[in-house]
Design an enzyme around this catalytic site. Structure first.
Site, mmCIF file in Angstrom:
data_model
loop_
_atom_site.group_PDB
_atom_site.id
_atom_site.type_symbol
_atom_site.label_atom_id
_atom_site.label_comp_id
_atom_site.label_asym_id
_atom_site.label_seq_id
_atom_site.Cartn_x
_atom_site.Cartn_y
_atom_site.Cartn_z
ATOM 1 N N MET A 30 -1.941 -11.106 31.771
ATOM 2 C CA MET A 30 -3.022 -11.367 32.732
ATOM 3 C C MET A 30 -4.075 -10.259 32.633
ATOM 4 S SD MET A 30 -1.359 -13.220 35.996
ATOM 5 C CE MET A 30 -0.695 -11.798 36.810
ATOM 6 N N HIS A 37 2.144 -3.531 28.345
ATOM 7 C CA HIS A 37 1.596 -4.598 27.488
ATOM 8 C C HIS A 37 1.500 -4.116 26.040
ATOM 9 C CE1 HIS A 37 -0.519 -5.571 31.452
ATOM 10 N NE2 HIS A 37 0.181 -6.660 31.223
ATOM 11 N N LYS A 149 10.539 -6.012 32.420
ATOM 12 C CA LYS A 149 10.093 -5.682 33.781
ATOM 13 C C LYS A 149 10.076 -6.938 34.657
ATOM 14 C CE LYS A 149 6.634 -4.341 36.776
ATOM 15 N NZ LYS A 149 5.867 -5.598 36.846
ATOM 16 N N GLN A 153 11.163 -13.879 35.083
ATOM 17 C CA GLN A 153 10.198 -14.626 34.266
ATOM 18 C C GLN A 153 10.741 -14.835 32.849
ATOM 19 O OE1 GLN A 153 5.816 -13.933 34.349
ATOM 20 N NE2 GLN A 153 6.194 -12.791 32.486
ATOM 21 N N ARG A 187 -0.407 -3.762 38.990
ATOM 22 C CA ARG A 187 -0.515 -3.653 40.453
ATOM 23 C C ARG A 187 -0.350 -2.217 40.942
ATOM 24 N NH1 ARG A 187 1.928 -9.127 40.315
ATOM 25 N NH2 ARG A 187 0.386 -10.503 41.280
HETATM 26 P P1 AMP Z 1 1.340 -9.485 33.136
HETATM 27 O O1 AMP Z 1 0.006 -9.136 32.573
HETATM 28 O O2 AMP Z 1 1.725 -8.653 34.313
HETATM 29 O O3 AMP Z 1 1.534 -10.961 33.331
HETATM 30 O O4 AMP Z 1 2.393 -9.073 32.024
HETATM 31 C C1 AMP Z 1 2.318 -9.586 30.719
HETATM 32 C C2 AMP Z 1 3.585 -9.248 29.988
HETATM 33 O O5 AMP Z 1 3.738 -7.825 29.948
HETATM 34 C C3 AMP Z 1 4.831 -9.804 30.692
HETATM 35 O O6 AMP Z 1 5.727 -10.295 29.716
HETATM 36 C C4 AMP Z 1 5.382 -8.593 31.393
HETATM 37 O O7 AMP Z 1 6.780 -8.659 31.595
HETATM 38 C C5 AMP Z 1 5.026 -7.486 30.415
HETATM 39 N N1 AMP Z 1 5.022 -6.194 31.095
HETATM 40 C C6 AMP Z 1 4.338 -5.864 32.214
HETATM 41 N N2 AMP Z 1 4.622 -4.602 32.573
HETATM 42 C C7 AMP Z 1 5.521 -4.125 31.674
HETATM 43 C C8 AMP Z 1 6.206 -2.889 31.510
HETATM 44 N N3 AMP Z 1 6.047 -1.878 32.339
HETATM 45 N N4 AMP Z 1 7.051 -2.770 30.453
HETATM 46 C C9 AMP Z 1 7.236 -3.795 29.593
HETATM 47 N N5 AMP Z 1 6.614 -4.984 29.686
HETATM 48 C C10 AMP Z 1 5.770 -5.152 30.712
#
Ligand code: AMP
Length: 284
Positions: A30, A37, A149, A153, A187
């Protein structure tokens, strides 16, 4: 690196890559990209000829009153980071493109979507499963990368891919953390200094669970109770749930086994944070 907004152009690009027999790695996000990421992107870069990163704040996975409007959006900076990591395509579709006004189809993974975070965020995982299905169909990757994390999901996406015969390998990469152990999240930017410090209690509570298990405690209720007490020592913290569940079925587990997922969601002030550990990843 190219930034593609059009669904048609993205599909055509993917089909060309496939025709050439090149492998395609995909990282759905996102945006507001951070080290978490980037760890997924680096893994995708290592393992594939072509890497696509999608950046889309998916409206249908946010409930009423959630942070859809204030969710950080920074495409320029994200594109720069992607470029530095050697990403080939940033796919940045519009909400109208993915969900035109006559949109009617949703994907639900039953039995896994109403527990843990699903209990507190009605419809969230339906929104996630739907957008990921659509992105998979548009991008047609060989391998898609997700983060531990967001454990629930990842589990839901794996099950969805299996059940719907989606021929994409799902890889789940470890959680990337700040120095104090806090799981990195887009966040976290909502937290003020004091809240950020208080949020350190989340990884500390997971470490406490590890210590208890290492010292022989097997009773989930006892572990949860100790974690709860520690988290409640912070006035800014409000617990949604602390659960110990099977890491495939998400069913509660009373006695700790290697297949346990210890997961929590806690509000720190007005920010809802999640974190988890998989027992089999650190035991032994
Ligand atoms: P998001 O942008 O929050 O939807 O996350 C995109 C992807 O990045 C998802 O697969 C999350 O699980 C992964 N992600 C987010 N934060 C972390 C983190 N701290 N460590 C590893 N993967 C992450």
């Amino acid at each position: 690196m190219r930034i593609i907004g059009s669904i048609k152009q993205m599909s055509e690009f993917s089909q060309k890559i496939k025709c050439k027999g090149r492998t395609l790695g995909f990282v759905p996000t996102m945006g507001a990209l951070h080290e978490g990421h980037l760890s997924l992107i680096r893994q995708a870069r290592k393992e594939n000829n072509t890497v696509v990163v999608s950046i889309f704040v998916n409206p249908i996975q946010f409930g009423p009153g959630e942070d859809f409007k204030k969710y950080p959006r920074m495409l320029k900076q994200d594109a720069k980071l992607c470029n530095e990591e050697g990403v080939d395509i940033v796919f940045h579709p519009t909400a109208n493109g993915l969900y035109p006004s006559d949109y009617k189809t949703y994907v639900t993974v039953e039995g896994l979507s109403d527990c843990l975070c699903g209990k507190y965020r009605a419809g969230h995982f339906k929104g996630v499963a739907t957008v990921v299905t659509k992105l998979f169909n548009i991008v047609s990757p060989d391998i898609a990368y997700f983060g531990q994390k967001d454990a629930q999901q990842s589990i839901i996406i794996k099950k969805m891919a299996e059940d719907l015969n989606i021929p994409i390998k799902i890889k789940v990469m470890p959680t990337v953390r700040e120095k104090d152990g806090l799981a990195i999240s887009s966040r976290n930017s909502y937290l003020n200094e004091k809240e950020k410090k208080d949020a350190g209690v989340l990884p500390r509570s997971l470490n406490l669970a590890k210590d208890l298990i290492r010292n022989g405690t097997r009773d989930s209720a006892k572990i949860i109770h100790s974690m709860r007490q520690l988290i409640q020592s912070k006035k800014t913290a409000q617990i949604d749930y602390i659960s110990i569940v099977d890491s495939v079925t998400l069913k509660p587990i009373k006695k700790i086994t290697d297949n346990c997922l210890i997961a929590l969601a806690v509000w720190i002030g007005k920010t809802r944070l999640i974190d988890n550990i998989l027992v089999k990843q650190w035991k032994n």
